[in-house]
Motif scaffolding. Structure first.
Motif, PDB file in Angstrom:
ATOM      1  N   VAL A 119      63.257  19.110 -31.871  1.00  0.00           N
ATOM      2  CA  VAL A 119      62.049  18.954 -32.687  1.00  0.00           C
ATOM      3  C   VAL A 119      62.076  19.937 -33.852  1.00  0.00           C
ATOM      4  O   VAL A 119      61.773  19.574 -35.003  1.00  0.00           O
ATOM      5  CB  VAL A 119      60.786  19.156 -31.835  1.00  0.00           C
ATOM      6  N   CYS A 120      62.453  21.186 -33.582  1.00  0.00           N
ATOM      7  CA  CYS A 120      62.554  22.184 -34.655  1.00  0.00           C
ATOM      8  C   CYS A 120      63.543  21.732 -35.722  1.00  0.00           C
ATOM      9  O   CYS A 120      63.297  21.894 -36.920  1.00  0.00           O
ATOM     10  CB  CYS A 120      62.995  23.534 -34.082  1.00  0.00           C
ATOM     11  N   GLY A 121      64.678  21.177 -35.280  1.00  0.00           N
ATOM     12  CA  GLY A 121      65.677  20.716 -36.230  1.00  0.00           C
ATOM     13  C   GLY A 121      65.167  19.608 -37.124  1.00  0.00           C
ATOM     14  O   GLY A 121      65.442  19.586 -38.334  1.00  0.00           O
ATOM     15  N   HIS A 122      64.397  18.694 -36.569  1.00  0.00           N
ATOM     16  CA  HIS A 122      63.865  17.598 -37.375  1.00  0.00           C
ATOM     17  C   HIS A 122      62.756  18.079 -38.310  1.00  0.00           C
ATOM     18  O   HIS A 122      62.608  17.565 -39.432  1.00  0.00           O
ATOM     19  CB  HIS A 122      63.365  16.476 -36.469  1.00  0.00           C
ATOM     20  N   LEU A 180      69.840  28.942 -35.336  1.00  0.00           N
ATOM     21  CA  LEU A 180      69.660  28.050 -34.194  1.00  0.00           C
ATOM     22  C   LEU A 180      68.194  27.679 -33.988  1.00  0.00           C
ATOM     23  O   LEU A 180      67.894  26.660 -33.359  1.00  0.00           O
ATOM     24  CB  LEU A 180      70.208  28.708 -32.924  1.00  0.00           C
ATOM     25  N   CYS A 181      67.292  28.491 -34.520  1.00  0.00           N
ATOM     26  CA  CYS A 181      65.859  28.193 -34.401  1.00  0.00           C
ATOM     27  C   CYS A 181      65.472  26.932 -35.156  1.00  0.00           C
ATOM     28  O   CYS A 181      64.444  26.307 -34.851  1.00  0.00           O
ATOM     29  CB  CYS A 181      65.029  29.369 -34.920  1.00  0.00           C
ATOM     30  N   VAL A 182      66.258  26.555 -36.148  1.00  0.00           N
ATOM     31  CA  VAL A 182      65.905  25.399 -36.981  1.00  0.00           C
ATOM     32  C   VAL A 182      67.020  24.358 -37.008  1.00  0.00           C
ATOM     33  O   VAL A 182      67.040  23.471 -37.854  1.00  0.00           O
ATOM     34  CB  VAL A 182      65.586  25.840 -38.433  1.00  0.00           C
ATOM     35  N   GLY A 183      67.967  24.445 -36.065  1.00  0.00           N
ATOM     36  CA  GLY A 183      69.064  23.490 -36.024  1.00  0.00           C
ATOM     37  C   GLY A 183      69.095  22.756 -34.698  1.00  0.00           C
ATOM     38  O   GLY A 183      69.119  23.378 -33.635  1.00  0.00           O
ATOM     39  N   GLY A 184      69.058  21.424 -34.740  1.00  0.00           N
ATOM     40  CA  GLY A 184      68.956  20.658 -33.498  1.00  0.00           C
ATOM     41  C   GLY A 184      70.220  19.971 -33.038  1.00  0.00           C
ATOM     42  O   GLY A 184      70.242  19.359 -31.971  1.00  0.00           O
ATOM     43  N   ARG A 185      71.323  20.075 -33.817  1.00  0.00           N
ATOM     44  CA  ARG A 185      72.528  19.332 -33.446  1.00  0.00           C
ATOM     45  C   ARG A 185      73.134  19.822 -32.132  1.00  0.00           C
ATOM     46  O   ARG A 185      73.549  19.031 -31.292  1.00  0.00           O
ATOM     47  CB  ARG A 185      73.567  19.419 -34.561  1.00  0.00           C
ATOM     48  N   LYS A 220      92.008  13.260 -38.157  1.00  0.00           N
ATOM     49  CA  LYS A 220      91.675  13.057 -39.557  1.00  0.00           C
ATOM     50  C   LYS A 220      90.298  12.424 -39.690  1.00  0.00           C
ATOM     51  O   LYS A 220      89.942  11.504 -38.956  1.00  0.00           O
ATOM     52  CB  LYS A 220      92.732  12.165 -40.222  1.00  0.00           C
ATOM     53  N   ASP A 221      89.512  12.924 -40.640  1.00  0.00           N
ATOM     54  CA  ASP A 221      88.178  12.424 -40.966  1.00  0.00           C
ATOM     55  C   ASP A 221      87.149  12.650 -39.858  1.00  0.00           C
ATOM     56  O   ASP A 221      86.036  12.115 -39.923  1.00  0.00           O
ATOM     57  CB  ASP A 221      88.217  10.926 -41.304  1.00  0.00           C
ATOM     58  N   ALA A 222      87.489  13.416 -38.845  1.00  0.00           N
ATOM     59  CA  ALA A 222      86.506  13.710 -37.797  1.00  0.00           C
ATOM     60  C   ALA A 222      85.451  14.683 -38.316  1.00  0.00           C
ATOM     61  O   ALA A 222      85.699  15.472 -39.229  1.00  0.00           O
ATOM     62  CB  ALA A 222      87.197  14.293 -36.566  1.00  0.00           C
ATOM     63  N   ASP A 223      84.274  14.620 -37.738  1.00  0.00           N
ATOM     64  CA  ASP A 223      83.157  15.486 -38.125  1.00  0.00           C
ATOM     65  C   ASP A 223      83.296  16.814 -37.393  1.00  0.00           C
ATOM     66  O   ASP A 223      82.983  16.919 -36.195  1.00  0.00           O
ATOM     67  CB  ASP A 223      81.839  14.802 -37.763  1.00  0.00           C
ATOM     68  N   VAL A 224      83.764  17.849 -38.083  1.00  0.00           N
ATOM     69  CA  VAL A 224      84.018  19.135 -37.420  1.00  0.00           C
ATOM     70  C   VAL A 224      82.723  19.759 -36.889  1.00  0.00           C
ATOM     71  O   VAL A 224      82.757  20.579 -35.959  1.00  0.00           O
ATOM     72  CB  VAL A 224      84.729  20.125 -38.367  1.00  0.00           C
ATOM     73  N   ARG A 225      81.594  19.377 -37.456  1.00  0.00           N
ATOM     74  CA  ARG A 225      80.323  19.929 -36.974  1.00  0.00           C
ATOM     75  C   ARG A 225      80.109  19.584 -35.504  1.00  0.00           C
ATOM     76  O   ARG A 225      79.633  20.414 -34.723  1.00  0.00           O
ATOM     77  CB  ARG A 225      79.165  19.378 -37.811  1.00  0.00           C
ATOM     78  N   ARG A 226      80.430  18.339 -35.134  1.00  0.00           N
ATOM     79  CA  ARG A 226      80.238  17.914 -33.752  1.00  0.00           C
ATOM     80  C   ARG A 226      81.144  18.692 -32.798  1.00  0.00           C
ATOM     81  O   ARG A 226      80.777  18.964 -31.658  1.00  0.00           O
ATOM     82  CB  ARG A 226      80.512  16.413 -33.626  1.00  0.00           C
ATOM     83  N   TYR A 227      82.353  19.020 -33.264  1.00  0.00           N
ATOM     84  CA  TYR A 227      83.273  19.776 -32.413  1.00  0.00           C
ATOM     85  C   TYR A 227      82.757  21.188 -32.170  1.00  0.00           C
ATOM     86  O   TYR A 227      82.793  21.682 -31.038  1.00  0.00           O
ATOM     87  CB  TYR A 227      84.661  19.800 -33.044  1.00  0.00           C
ATOM     88  N   TRP A 228      82.281  21.841 -33.226  1.00  0.00           N
ATOM     89  CA  TRP A 228      81.735  23.181 -33.042  1.00  0.00           C
ATOM     90  C   TRP A 228      80.479  23.143 -32.173  1.00  0.00           C
ATOM     91  O   TRP A 228      80.277  24.021 -31.322  1.00  0.00           O
ATOM     92  CB  TRP A 228      81.433  23.823 -34.389  1.00  0.00           C
ATOM     93  N   ASP A 229      79.627  22.146 -32.376  1.00  0.00           N
ATOM     94  CA  ASP A 229      78.427  22.014 -31.548  1.00  0.00           C
ATOM     95  C   ASP A 229      78.791  21.857 -30.082  1.00  0.00           C
ATOM     96  O   ASP A 229      78.191  22.483 -29.202  1.00  0.00           O
ATOM     97  CB  ASP A 229      77.595  20.807 -31.995  1.00  0.00           C
TER      98      ASP A 229
END
Length: 427
Positions: A12-15, A45-50, A284-293
């Motif tokens: 909710v905070c992220g949205h 992290l207080c404002v990120g919901g991924r 290739k072309d993978a979303d690195v954000r999802r991997y770190w999350d």
């Protein structure tokens, strides 16, 4: 349960961040500007919901596999197979039915013109969630049917775009049951090897339909099952397996990895280094954000699993309450953002809208910072109050429908004392 409550709160905070301060999703306004406090690692992290979404998948893998793994280790394979068969059907109903009701609620608001103001606000994310009031009852019913079906077919609900994850949750649950079905008869050591291979496969699966499904769904589901294996292996002694500093270190490292920014990682040295490092390891072309999350959320879960203090905090009454209402909070928050919160923040501007030289209405402007904070506080109260009412009234109703459907499917009936019994012809 407490961890699930934290995850829903952070979503909710992220949205809210995406709606009103989307620039916080980057580590700085530019490479030459100093970051704001909530753009820094850990604090962001207080404002990120991924990363919280990754936690939901971890919990799904853990909760749905802990029972079958325990029965498998005890040698009670017949009970394990029976539990998987029952859980697979029950899980579908318990996930789908509340989602149908939440979509119905959003559809009702849209077709009573409750989203009218949403179309004119200065928040891009809220404006994108606008849905028109259908011109006829028949058109409204058709749009409702389409939304209810497409949530589970193509992953998009036109009345609530945040429900795109629910199809993946259902797929993740089925992935757990299939894996359990295939590994009930093997040794714990062999099952752990299966988990390793599944994790590597998920890592290499890359991008699917614009989403790194392997990183978002597969990797987290597998880690959740692995932690369930550890739970059945160590039982109550898990919190004494690692020396005291290591669980805390796992949590801190995980939180840092979860801090990887959603946007523009090149604007800060720390996130740019993380991006370059991960690009060398992913398809290739993978979303690195999802991997770190996923890596970060997995590290946090493992740290909590081995930490006595973290477990004590997450099982406190406050966190138990947050966990209890976590699913309705997830289902309702976007609908309330587009209606109640939007009304509170933009009503002063809507009462006296500005127009351009052509007489066209311009975007509504939000109130002052104080006004927004008060509105958000009231929004959270309403959200959690409604979520609690949902748990008290809607959840039991859904449970009765699901249980009745299961009794019919299995050819069972209720005895006088409330227990399940098979009809004579099926006994």
């Amino acid at each position: 349960m407490g961890l699930r409550g934290v995850a829903s709160f952070v979503v909710v905070c992220g949205h809210l961040c995406t709606a009103f301060v989307p620039w916080l999703h980057s580590p700085a306004h530019s490479a030459k500007e100093a970051p704001y406090i909530f753009q820094l690692p850990f604090l962001r992290l207080c404002v990120g919901g991924r990363s919280a979404v990754a936690l939901f998948f971890l919990i799904t893998g853990y909760v749905n596999s802990i029972g079958p793994i325990g029965k498998s280790r005890a040698g009670n394979t017949e009970a394990a197979f029976t539990g998987i068969a029952r859980s697979a059907l029950a899980r579908s109903g318990r996930l789908v039915l509340p989602t149908l009701i939440a979509t119905l609620f959003s559809w009702f608001l849209a077709n009573t013109n409750a989203y009218h103001m949403t179309k004119h606000v200065d928040s891009t994310w809220i404006r994108q969630g606008w849905h028109r009031q259908e011109p006829t009852v028949w058109a409204a019913l058709k749009s409702l049917f389409r939304a209810e079906v497409e949530t589970w077919t193509n992953g998009w609900d036109e009345y609530d775009g945040t429900q795109w994850t629910l199809r993946l949750f259902l797929e993740g649950s089925m992935m757990v049951y299939m894996t359990m079905l295939a590994t009930i008869l093997v040794t714990p050591r062999a099952r752990k090897l299966v988990f390793v291979l599944l994790y590597l496969y998920s890592w290499a699966s890359g991008q699917v339909k614009g989403i790194s499904c392997g990183a978002l769904k597969g990797m987290n589901i597998v880690v959740g099952m692995f932690v369930a294996e550890l739970h059945n292996q160590y039982k109550d002694s898990a919190t004494s397996v690692l020396p005291a500093p290591f669980p805390a270190l796992l949590i801190l490292v995980g939180m840092f990895m979860c801090s990887y920014p959603q946007d523009a990682p090149e604007r800060a040295a720390w996130s740019h280094t993380m991006a370059r490092f991960m690009h060398e390891l992913v398809p290739k072309d993978a979303d690195v954000r999802r991997y770190w999350d996923s890596l970060g959320a997995s590290s946090v879960l493992l740290g909590i699993f081995f930490s006595r203090n973290a477990r004590r905090v997450l099982t406190s009454p406050v966190f138990n309450f947050l966990g209890r209402v976590s699913f309705p909070v997830y289902l309702l928050h976007n609908t309330l953002i587009k209606s109640v919160l939007t009304w509170m923040i933009y009503l002063p501007s809507a009462m006296n809208p500005t127009r351009n030289e052509k007489g066209e209405q311009m975007d509504l402007r939000r109130g002052s910072t104080t006004h927004i904070f008060i509105a958000i506080g009231v929004f959270y109260y309403i959200l959690y109050r409604m979520a609690l009412l949902w748990v008290v009234y809607i959840d039991p109703l859904c449970a009765k429908v699901v249980n009745a459907s299961l009794r019919w499917a299995y050819g069972e009936s209720l005895s006088h004392n409330g227990s399940l019994e098979k009809p004579v012809l099926l006994s």
